[in-house]
Design a protein around this motif. Structure first.
Motif, PDB file in Angstrom:
ATOM      1  N   VAL A   1     -59.118   2.950 -28.769  1.00  0.00           N
ATOM      2  CA  VAL A   1     -59.059   2.593 -27.686  1.00  0.00           C
ATOM      3  C   VAL A   1     -60.276   1.279 -27.386  1.00  0.00           C
ATOM      4  CG1 VAL A   1     -59.273   3.047 -25.094  1.00  0.00           C
ATOM      5  CG2 VAL A   1     -58.645   4.542 -26.721  1.00  0.00           C
TER       6      VAL A   1
ATOM      7  N   ARG B   1     -52.767   8.234 -23.542  1.00  0.00           N
ATOM      8  CA  ARG B   1     -52.243   7.288 -23.620  1.00  0.00           C
ATOM      9  C   ARG B   1     -52.503   5.944 -23.808  1.00  0.00           C
ATOM     10  NH1 ARG B   1     -50.414   6.238 -17.098  1.00  0.00           N
ATOM     11  NH2 ARG B   1     -50.169   8.284 -17.926  1.00  0.00           N
TER      12      ARG B   1
ATOM     13  N   ARG C   1     -51.993   5.619 -27.088  1.00  0.00           N
ATOM     14  CA  ARG C   1     -50.851   5.603 -27.654  1.00  0.00           C
ATOM     15  C   ARG C   1     -49.922   4.258 -28.067  1.00  0.00           C
ATOM     16  NH1 ARG C   1     -49.990  10.296 -25.029  1.00  0.00           N
ATOM     17  NH2 ARG C   1     -49.134   9.638 -22.993  1.00  0.00           N
ATOM     18  N   ARG C   2     -50.559   3.328 -26.814  1.00  0.00           N
ATOM     19  CA  ARG C   2     -50.228   1.545 -26.249  1.00  0.00           C
ATOM     20  C   ARG C   2     -50.700   1.142 -27.820  1.00  0.00           C
ATOM     21  NH1 ARG C   2     -50.633   2.276 -20.532  1.00  0.00           N
ATOM     22  NH2 ARG C   2     -48.114   2.310 -19.571  1.00  0.00           N
ATOM     23  N   ALA C   3     -52.462   1.576 -28.507  1.00  0.00           N
ATOM     24  CA  ALA C   3     -53.400   1.281 -29.589  1.00  0.00           C
ATOM     25  C   ALA C   3     -52.622   1.081 -30.293  1.00  0.00           C
ATOM     26  CB  ALA C   3     -54.504   1.325 -29.062  1.00  0.00           C
TER      27      ALA C   3
ATOM     28  N   LEU D   1     -49.171   1.828 -30.397  1.00  0.00           N
ATOM     29  CA  LEU D   1     -48.141   0.722 -30.457  1.00  0.00           C
ATOM     30  C   LEU D   1     -47.613  -1.412 -30.786  1.00  0.00           C
ATOM     31  CD1 LEU D   1     -44.902   1.221 -29.819  1.00  0.00           C
ATOM     32  CD2 LEU D   1     -45.908   0.692 -27.288  1.00  0.00           C
ATOM     33  N   ARG D   2     -49.287  -1.513 -30.734  1.00  0.00           N
ATOM     34  CA  ARG D   2     -49.602  -2.884 -30.413  1.00  0.00           C
ATOM     35  C   ARG D   2     -49.823  -2.675 -31.956  1.00  0.00           C
ATOM     36  NH1 ARG D   2     -54.564  -5.059 -30.719  1.00  0.00           N
ATOM     37  NH2 ARG D   2     -55.150  -3.152 -29.949  1.00  0.00           N
TER      38      ARG D   2
ATOM     39  N   ARG E   1     -67.299   9.006 -24.402  1.00  0.00           N
ATOM     40  CA  ARG E   1     -66.537   7.750 -23.461  1.00  0.00           C
ATOM     41  C   ARG E   1     -66.731   7.594 -21.703  1.00  0.00           C
ATOM     42  NH1 ARG E   1     -63.430   5.095 -27.701  1.00  0.00           N
ATOM     43  NH2 ARG E   1     -63.669   3.100 -26.312  1.00  0.00           N
TER      44      ARG E   1
ATOM     45  N   TRP F   1     -54.378  -3.790 -21.896  1.00  0.00           N
ATOM     46  CA  TRP F   1     -53.020  -2.838 -22.511  1.00  0.00           C
ATOM     47  C   TRP F   1     -51.977  -3.691 -21.858  1.00  0.00           C
ATOM     48  CZ3 TRP F   1     -51.669  -0.764 -18.146  1.00  0.00           C
ATOM     49  CH2 TRP F   1     -52.585  -0.155 -17.105  1.00  0.00           C
TER      50      TRP F   1
ATOM     51  N   LEU G   1     -50.935  -6.471 -23.403  1.00  0.00           N
ATOM     52  CA  LEU G   1     -49.841  -5.743 -24.213  1.00  0.00           C
ATOM     53  C   LEU G   1     -48.491  -5.432 -23.547  1.00  0.00           C
ATOM     54  CD1 LEU G   1     -48.899  -3.973 -26.627  1.00  0.00           C
ATOM     55  CD2 LEU G   1     -50.199  -2.292 -25.288  1.00  0.00           C
TER      56      LEU G   1
ATOM     57  N   SER H   1     -45.828  -7.764 -23.594  1.00  0.00           N
ATOM     58  CA  SER H   1     -44.846  -7.994 -24.892  1.00  0.00           C
ATOM     59  C   SER H   1     -43.555  -7.516 -25.632  1.00  0.00           C
ATOM     60  CB  SER H   1     -45.745  -7.854 -25.913  1.00  0.00           C
ATOM     61  OG  SER H   1     -46.056  -5.958 -26.274  1.00  0.00           O
TER      62      SER H   1
ATOM     63  N   ARG I   1     -42.941  -6.497 -28.409  1.00  0.00           N
ATOM     64  CA  ARG I   1     -42.745  -5.025 -28.788  1.00  0.00           C
ATOM     65  C   ARG I   1     -42.492  -4.411 -27.811  1.00  0.00           C
ATOM     66  NH1 ARG I   1     -47.084  -6.429 -32.330  1.00  0.00           N
ATOM     67  NH2 ARG I   1     -45.884  -7.625 -33.563  1.00  0.00           N
ATOM     68  N   TYR I   2     -43.872  -3.967 -26.621  1.00  0.00           N
ATOM     69  CA  TYR I   2     -43.560  -2.979 -25.281  1.00  0.00           C
ATOM     70  C   TYR I   2     -42.483  -2.550 -24.763  1.00  0.00           C
ATOM     71  CZ  TYR I   2     -46.043  -0.062 -22.648  1.00  0.00           C
ATOM     72  OH  TYR I   2     -46.134   1.333 -21.505  1.00  0.00           O
TER      73      TYR I   2
ATOM     74  N   ALA J   1     -39.777  -0.628 -26.569  1.00  0.00           N
ATOM     75  CA  ALA J   1     -39.678   0.389 -26.898  1.00  0.00           C
ATOM     76  C   ALA J   1     -40.213   1.270 -25.964  1.00  0.00           C
ATOM     77  CB  ALA J   1     -41.421   0.816 -27.483  1.00  0.00           C
TER      78      ALA J   1
ATOM     79  N   GLU K   1     -44.370   7.955 -20.192  1.00  0.00           N
ATOM     80  CA  GLU K   1     -46.154   8.680 -19.793  1.00  0.00           C
ATOM     81  C   GLU K   1     -45.837   8.796 -18.191  1.00  0.00           C
ATOM     82  OE1 GLU K   1     -47.733   5.535 -21.816  1.00  0.00           O
ATOM     83  OE2 GLU K   1     -47.134   5.940 -23.364  1.00  0.00           O
TER      84      GLU K   1
END
Lengths: 219, 232
Positions: free
Chosen positions: A142, A208, A211-213, A215-216, B47, B70, B73, B76, B78-79, B82, B184
């Motif tokens: 992340v 979340r 998961r996106r990271a 996916l990338r 974090r 993101w 992303l 994109s 690709r996203y 998916a 999601e």
């Protein structure tokens, strides 16, 4: 410094399996069982120990050493020392395997800091493979921007300025709970509820983003 | 050291602050060594702590807010691939649930199959980062799916209203009732691309529960700004 080899990622990444395996057992029972089986020569038990304690040891060592590379090396050495000991002689308190591993890890760190020659280890194990492993925590993929976005979402959702102030005082100002409750006029139950829900929600947002990271990173 | 003690005693936070006694610190470290769930909670709290400090700096002007990676992303291909199956299902459902669409009747009744492509656009509600939701205008034959995060409040149905806010008077573009989280755990608001002409918009979200009395109004949950820029 001992070998720069790493414990196999496949071994450490299986931590969740260890949880499932022992979800109905107490830590003491699991630890005692592992110690006994390692003493009896079980390589499966050695791997199970590494899976169960590997991530926690790495976090502890990173926090103390402030050096991720050194932390990885020290974790490796911790398991080498521990396996050598556990194969050859029993632990005084087998149920306190975590305490034993923590002690070994911190002693190795102290020795390293003193610039002593760390103990030369000879233990070899099929459970410890010389495969590069840079695995860190569950949210390592992340990005900083994603964390910032998650924080923004979380603050927006908290609803009241007072609840946002609880997080600010706790995490930025490092105030104590009692001082925060007194300053904001909230009781302990409300404080706990806000903190619990905020952390739970933040974890959802991080997961979340993770998961996106991932996916990338595919393809 | 059990979970209740850890939670009620703010052990995680005090550990991160370095305020535990030596004995408490040892007990807590032994506890998380063999407990992946507790370790994940600890790492998430760390974090959160670091992120709040970072966010605080940004909010107070130390650095300009960055566009979330993101979000890039999400635009994109690709996203899009998916998530397209789930989003398509949400789009079809959205089309069936439109209860009001001023001047867009032909658009919303146009077959989805006629769309040349689909874009997923997660919207972010970020305080101090007002330009987080800036997108290029979709093509006329493109469909856009705005993904809204409903948060963690205890609602089971939602209403989203897209309003254009840069004119002399606000203009309600579309309203969608009865939404439930899908992809999601987000709310998907599908609309034809030509609806999103360049300009300033807000998505106004409200939430309610199915077991509420019939006359009870939904709770207003917030307004998310969205800026659509001209196509390059």
């Amino acid at each position: 410094m001992a070998s720069r080899g790493r414990i196999s990622p496949s071994v450490i990444a299986g931590g969740s399996r260890a949880v499932v395996e022992g979800e109905n057992k107490l830590e003491l029972e699991i630890a005692a069982d592992l110690v006994a089986r390692i003493r009896a020569g079980s390589r499966d038990a050695e791997e199970a120990m590494i899976r169960r304690y590997g991530a926690g040891l790495l976090y502890l060592l990173k926090r103390r050493a402030r050096d991720p590379e050194l932390a990885l090396d020290l974790r490796q050495d911790t398991f080498r020392v521990a396996l050598e000991k556990l194969r050859s002689s029993p632990l005084e308190e087998p149920g306190r395997l975590a305490a034993y591993l923590r002690g070994v890890a911190l002693n190795l760190l102290i020795a390293q800091r003193r610039k002593d020659t760390r103990r030369a280890t000879t233990a070899d194990s099929d459970a410890i493979e010389t495969v590069a492993d840079e695995r860190g925590g569950p949210f390592d993929n992340v990005s900083r921007e994603q964390v910032r976005g998650a924080i923004g979402t979380l603050l927006e959702e908290l609803g009241t300025p007072r609840d946002r102030e609880i997080l600010t005082r706790l995490y930025i100002d490092d105030d104590d709970k009692d001082a925060i409750c007194a300053a904001l006029g909230v009781d302990s139950v409300h404080f706990n509820r806000v903190l619990f829900r905020a952390k739970q929600r933040f974890r959802e947002l991080l997961e979340r983003a993770e998961r996106r990271a991932k996916l990338r990173l595919v393809g | 050291m059990d979970r209740q003690h850890i939670r009620e005693g703010q052990i995680v936070e005090r550990y991160l602050q370095g305020k535990l006694s030596a004995a408490e610190e040892q007990a807590f470290e032994e506890a998380y060594l063999g407990d992946p769930e507790l370790l994940a909670e600890l790492e998430a709290a760390e974090r959160l702590r670091d992120g709040l400090k970072d966010f605080h700096e940004v909010e107070h002007g130390a650095r300009p807010p960055l566009r979330p990676r993101w979000l890039e992303l999400a635009g994109s291909p690709r996203y899009g691939i998916a998530a397209s199956v789930v989003a398509a299902a949400a789009l079809v459902a959205s089309g069936m649930l439109f209860v009001q669409s001023r001047g867009l009747e032909s658009s919303v009744t146009a077959p989805l199959a006629a769309a040349s492509s689909m874009r997923l656009l997660p919207l972010v509600s970020v305080r101090g980062a007002g330009d987080a939701n800036v997108i290029g205008a979709p093509a006329a034959d493109e469909w856009a799916v705005l993904l809204l995060d409903p948060g963690f409040a205890d609602y089971d149905r939602y209403r989203a209203v897209l309003v254009r806010v840069d004119g002399a008077a606000e203009q309600e573009i579309l309203r969608l009732d009865g939404m439930t989280p899908t992809y999601e755990h987000q709310l998907a608001l599908g609309l034809p691309g030509r609806v999103l002409a360049p300009g300033a918009y807000e998505v106004r979200l409200a939430g309610g529960r199915r077991d509420w009395p019939a006359g009870r109004a939904l709770d207003e949950l917030g307004r998310t700004p969205l800026t659509v820029t001209p196509r390059p």
